[in-house]
Write an enzyme that holds these catalytic residues in place. Structure first.
Site, PDB file in Angstrom:
ATOM      1  N   HIS B 128       0.874  -1.171   0.000  1.00  0.00           N
ATOM      2  CA  HIS B 128       0.000   0.000   0.000  1.00  0.00           C
ATOM      3  C   HIS B 128       0.915   1.226   0.000  1.00  0.00           C
ATOM      4  O   HIS B 128       2.024   1.169   0.527  1.00  0.00           O
ATOM      5  CB  HIS B 128      -0.838  -0.043   1.280  1.00  0.00           C
ATOM      6  N   ASP B 205       2.924  -4.790   7.966  1.00  0.00           N
ATOM      7  CA  ASP B 205       1.733  -3.965   7.846  1.00  0.00           C
ATOM      8  C   ASP B 205       0.529  -4.895   7.999  1.00  0.00           C
ATOM      9  O   ASP B 205       0.183  -5.644   7.093  1.00  0.00           O
ATOM     10  CB  ASP B 205       1.746  -3.262   6.482  1.00  0.00           C
ATOM     11  N   GLN B 208      -4.727  -5.095   6.968  1.00  0.00           N
ATOM     12  CA  GLN B 208      -5.758  -6.031   6.495  1.00  0.00           C
ATOM     13  C   GLN B 208      -5.756  -7.327   7.293  1.00  0.00           C
ATOM     14  O   GLN B 208      -6.800  -7.928   7.528  1.00  0.00           O
ATOM     15  CB  GLN B 208      -5.516  -6.377   5.013  1.00  0.00           C
ATOM     16  N   LYS B 231     -10.558  -1.089  10.365  1.00  0.00           N
ATOM     17  CA  LYS B 231     -10.690  -2.254   9.493  1.00  0.00           C
ATOM     18  C   LYS B 231     -11.039  -3.496  10.310  1.00  0.00           C
ATOM     19  O   LYS B 231     -11.099  -4.606   9.794  1.00  0.00           O
ATOM     20  CB  LYS B 231      -9.399  -2.473   8.711  1.00  0.00           C
ATOM     21  N   CYS B 369      -4.700   2.433  -3.806  1.00  0.00           N
ATOM     22  CA  CYS B 369      -3.456   2.944  -3.202  1.00  0.00           C
ATOM     23  C   CYS B 369      -2.296   1.986  -3.392  1.00  0.00           C
ATOM     24  O   CYS B 369      -1.398   1.900  -2.560  1.00  0.00           O
ATOM     25  CB  CYS B 369      -3.631   3.259  -1.712  1.00  0.00           C
TER      26      CYS B 369
END
Lengths: 143, 411
Positions: B128, B205, B208, B231, B369
């Protein structure tokens, strides 16, 4: 026809549609029929960048001193919107374009319906077209 | 004997998400934009409401009752997040505005301190922008080099190529655990172990991943892990950075201000201890407090039960969408979460999104993104349907019908 007469005509046409599906059918149809912008005008200079789709806009002055707009996009609905804007603003005098009040987008409910990102793209297209009008107006006055 | 296996009742779950119960352009809402942000269950909304109605106060240092209650609730979220990702210590959890701020924090503190001219930072093609740009900024500032792990046509990172990129110059490997635009679950354990052989630190990261997978930062042995509440069925504007304690302790502060200090004079300021050293100013107390309600909600239903159901949706959706002529799924990794990104031949993703919206179906369209990755696949963008625990197979059927309509309109 004047800019406002054309706008009123579009508003009238849209009033015949019952729902947004029909309105989109119409816009898609305009998009499909819009002649593609010649490749030599699809330049970095003529691009209006959006987050979702690309828009190209080209302006020229014809022998009658009217501005001719041509445009294109990689997305069909946006092409349709360009087609509507061209119908309203192309083949008009620079000063009329520069001072035009574009109300048909609001009146047909497009600005409310289209998500912010999309109507922003539309807004920058209108702004760009009016800037062309202003630029040609100044150019003519200098002459 | 009664079994204790939790029963997954999607109809009951949907009752907990009031936003789902509405019509868009006259059609029942189908919300398939969960990878962008998930909807919030009643306990989260109630927690926000409750905070402002009954104990809003600035946290820490307050000696009155409301301040103490607010502080206790805020710190309770920290403990809940710690448990949720199995961090060893509560002070390893730093609250941020979200994953993006957490990555920026690491790049600006750990990065500035440890990455020098000639050093290298490794990311992957499927990052991202929020896990590209902070590292790019750091590399530019320091004269370091950003290296990129390539991916296959299926959307998986190529481990052998990654290995070739590693060297003693590698200081940081920053990798997305689960790709937001492809759904790919990356083999992060292998990536981390390889990086550690070269003494590089790894940031995952987890924006998600955290809501879909069981996360154990100790077992993974990652050095940093970032996540976003919104999220995970929680409020927007809050997220967390996990960092190994010894790393966080050695890092300089990120922002200066109140809360992060021990003592201030005009000559010299000494900094507060972890985690407060990194939490300057009054934080987003209300959303942080309500974030706990989101995690509690996930835990109550059971992460593995949710994962199983979401996997069923993914399989069903993949099968159903594959039947549509001219539709190509972008991202066919072996290990995926419930995200289906696709392109339809001859139809722009923006047009797909607009027409689906007229049918009450919310998907995300565009580059998500992840522009460098779109270049990798040679496409300007995709349409993406991402499923959450409250979605149903019937809704996937609606999407399929919607796409047939799209195809008809643009034929």
């Amino acid at each position: 026809m004047t800019i406002n007469e054309i706008q009123d005509e579009i508003v009238e046409e849209f009033s015949l549609f019952e729902d947004w599906a029909d309105k989109y059918e119409y816009i898609i149809d305009v998009g499909k029929k819009l002649p593609p912008l010649p490749a030599q005008y699809k330049t970095e200079e003529n691009i209006i960048k959006g987050c979702q789709s690309q828009v190209w806009l080209h302006a020229s002055l014809n022998s009658e001193g009217k501005v001719i707009f041509e445009g294109d996009s990689d997305a069909i609905i946006v092409r349709g919107l360009i087609g509507l804007l061209i119908r309203v603003l192309s083949n008009q005098k620079p000063e009329d374009i520069a001072k035009a009040n574009i109300y048909f987008i609001d009146k047909v409910g497009m600005s409310g319906h289209l998500a912010q990102t999309r109507s922003n793209g539309l807004a920058s297209m209108v702004k760009q077209m009016k800037l062309y009008g202003l630029a040609y107006q100044v150019k003519q006055e200098v002459k | 004997m009664e079994t204790l296996t939790p029963v997954f009742d999607v109809a009951a779950i949907r009752q907990d998400f009031p936003i789902l119960n509405q019509t868009i352009h006259g059609k029942p809402l189908v919300y398939f934009d969960n990878a962008a942000t998930s909807q919030k269950p009643l306990p989260v909304i109630q927690a926000l409401n409750e905070y402002y109605r009954s104990y809003n106060a600035n946290i820490h240092r307050g000696i009155h009752t409301l301040a103490e209650k607010a502080t206790a609730q805020y710190e309770a979220t920290r403990e809940t997040v710690r448990q949720f990702i199995n961090a060893a210590y509560r002070e390893e959890i730093i609250f941020t505005r979200g994953s993006t701020e957490a990555i920026n924090l690491v790049a600006a503190t750990f990065g500035r301190q440890n990455v020098q001219a000639g050093d290298e930072v490794i990311i992957s093609t499927m990052e991202h922008h929020s896990n590209i740009v902070p590292w790019q900024m750091l590399c530019e500032e320091k004269g370091a080099t950003l290296k990129v792990i390539p991916i296959t046509d299926e959307g998986e990172i190529i481990l052998e190529e990654y290995e070739k990129l590693l060297s003693e110059r590698t200081k940081v490997v920053a990798l997305v655990y689960v790709s937001n635009s492809l759904g790919t679950i990356n083999p992060v354990k292998e990536v981390i172990d390889l990086a550690h052989k070269y003494g590089a630190k790894v940031l995952l990261d987890g924006a998600q991943a955290t809501v879909h997978l069981d996360i154990d930062v100790q077992a993974l042995d990652c050095d940093f892990y970032v996540l976003s509440s919104h999220k995970m069925y929680g409020p927007t504007g809050v997220g967390a950075l996990y960092g190994k304690r010894e790393l966080l302790e050695a890092m300089p502060p990120y922002q200066g201000g109140g809360e992060m200090i021990k003592e201030v004079s005009f000559e010299k300021t000494t900094y507060n201890e972890l985690p407060y050293k990194f939490e300057a100013g009054t934080p987003n107390i209300a959303d942080t407090v309500a974030f706990k309600a989101a995690i509690d909600y996930i835990n109550k239903i059971g992460k593995s039960v949710i994962a199983e159901y979401e996997h069923e949706l993914l399989a069903y959706g993949t099968e159903a969408l594959s039947q549509i002529e001219g539709l190509r799924i972008i991202g066919q990794a072996r290990e995926k979460i419930s995200v289906i990104s696709f392109v339809i031949k001859g139809i722009h993703h923006q047009d797909v999104g607009i027409i689906l919206d007229t049918q009450g179906i919310a998907v995300r369209t565009g580059h998500h993104c992840t522009q460098p990755m779109m270049h990798r696949f040679g496409i300007p963008g995709t349409s993406r349907a991402s499923f959450a625990m409250y979605n149903t197979k019937e809704e996937i059927d609606r999407l399929v019908q919607g796409l047939h309509k799209v195809k008809k309109m643009f034929a």
